[in-house]
Design an enzyme around this catalytic site. Sequence first.
Site, PDB file in Angstrom:
ATOM      1  N   TYR A   6       0.805  -1.223   0.000  1.00 25.22           N
ATOM      2  CA  TYR A   6       0.000   0.000   0.000  1.00 25.22           C
ATOM      3  C   TYR A   6       0.842   1.278   0.000  1.00 25.22           C
ATOM      4  CZ  TYR A   6      -4.059  -3.011   0.773  1.00 25.22           C
ATOM      5  OH  TYR A   6      -5.039  -3.972   0.645  1.00 25.22           O
ATOM      6  N   LYS A  62       4.167 -14.826   4.794  1.00 26.17           N
ATOM      7  CA  LYS A  62       4.401 -15.766   3.696  1.00 26.17           C
ATOM      8  C   LYS A  62       5.919 -15.840   3.494  1.00 26.17           C
ATOM      9  CE  LYS A  62       2.903 -18.306   0.204  1.00 26.17           C
ATOM     10  NZ  LYS A  62       2.102 -19.526   0.322  1.00 26.17           N
ATOM     11  N   ASP A 110      -1.880 -18.146   3.297  1.00 21.58           N
ATOM     12  CA  ASP A 110      -2.861 -18.961   2.554  1.00 21.58           C
ATOM     13  C   ASP A 110      -3.502 -20.003   3.468  1.00 21.58           C
ATOM     14  OD1 ASP A 110      -0.308 -20.002   2.660  1.00 21.58           O
ATOM     15  OD2 ASP A 110      -0.323 -20.849   0.644  1.00 21.58           O
ATOM     16  N   ASP A 146      -5.905  -6.832   5.322  1.00 18.14           N
ATOM     17  CA  ASP A 146      -7.063  -6.292   4.604  1.00 18.14           C
ATOM     18  C   ASP A 146      -7.931  -7.440   4.095  1.00 18.14           C
ATOM     19  OD1 ASP A 146      -8.781  -4.609   3.280  1.00 18.14           O
ATOM     20  OD2 ASP A 146      -7.344  -3.947   1.759  1.00 18.14           O
ATOM     21  N   ASP A 205     -11.838  -8.831   5.580  1.00 19.04           N
ATOM     22  CA  ASP A 205     -13.089  -8.899   4.805  1.00 19.04           C
ATOM     23  C   ASP A 205     -13.628 -10.326   4.820  1.00 19.04           C
ATOM     24  OD1 ASP A 205     -12.675  -6.188   4.049  1.00 19.04           O
ATOM     25  OD2 ASP A 205     -13.606  -6.544   2.100  1.00 19.04           O
TER      26      ASP A 205
HETATM   27 MG    MG Z   1     -10.732  -3.644   2.784  1.00 14.85          MG
END
Ligand code: MG
Length: 337
Positions: free
Chosen positions: A124, A177, A210, A234, A238
């Site tokens: 980001y 990861k 994962d 993020d 969700d």
């Molecule tokens: Mg989001």
Amino acid sequence: MRRIALIPGDGIGKEVIPAAWRVLEETGLPLHFVELEAGWETFQRTGNALPPETVAGLKSCHGALFGAVRSPSHRVHGYSSPIVALRKILDLYANLRPLVSAPVPGSRPGVDMLIVRENTECLYVKRERTEDNGDTAIAERVITRRASERIARMAFVQAERRQKGGRQTSLVTIVHKANVLALTDGLFREAALAVAAAFPGVPVEEQLVDSMAYRMILQPERYDVVVAPNLYGDILSDAGAALVGGLGLIPSANVGESFVLAEPVHGSAPDIAGQGIANPIATIRAASLLLAYLGEVAAAQAIEQAVQSVLSNGPRTADLGGKAGTEEVTDEVVRRL
Ligand code: MG
Ligand code: NAI
């Protein structure tokens, strides 16, 4: 008198912020509200998605409640997501996302976890470029020891707080990861494990992102505090929202050393915007988180209790299988408060 900034933004942000505002007013706390603008519509009107007056206004406040902004999926010259920028400008380095079972159809039982998402770096940082006449696109991913350590510290402090709050089993899960991204995720992992050593009372484990996605859906009740770099956090939050009633219910708090900006996890929901049917609960809960971080714990709990009661008894919005609109649900939260 505490000053609270309200930034509705775009789409359903303009519907759910007024709802949460009513609830905040109903607490009777001495709060002064400052309305500020940001987002896509602001960009279209002024050429700036995050006007300087908004940043200055925020800096004059103790905390903020943010609705949602619409960001186009293609590149628009001069546009940049204000929420991503604000997290950086105000150094809101931690994004705390509680996922708790809700008394609604479709929510899994026994879930009570907190996703602690790093909020300032990873992919980001948006250092993207193209090469090869546009046929190759490259994004840089930045992970620093400083940011990884402070987000890990936040996770362990939260785990201790939850332990003291009476939680039976305490656990911090470090998500990465590092098997593939040995330098970036490797650094995140190493920094987080070093912080873990300073919290011997909190059990710790690590999980590849994962397999974390898989396990979290298989056995969400197993998790307590989950700490992850920005992008993984993020996505996992969700996905986690879907386990406990959906995006219409889940709040988050962007926390820095001296400021908190609370917001729903959801976006501007263009598919339902303008119809008065958005679920206001995520934003009302964000208001509750905001008050808790400002030290108004009793009022924060009262809001959460009113929310629980409305979730159990209705009315409910369409995302929860009901027929009520934003206003009807808000009326009921206010009444029960
Ligand atoms: Mg989001
Ligand atoms: P979204 O979260 O806006 O919507 C996803 C789905 O959930 C939609 O079907 C929507 O109707 C539903 N939904 C979301 N919130 C709801 C609520 N309160 N009540 C009932 N249903 C709800 O995500 P999407 O569609 O991927 O993104 C839409 C826009 O929002 C994009 O422009 C995106 O950039 C922006 N966005 C902004 C965020 C922010 O401001 N923090 C976060 C995520 C997305």
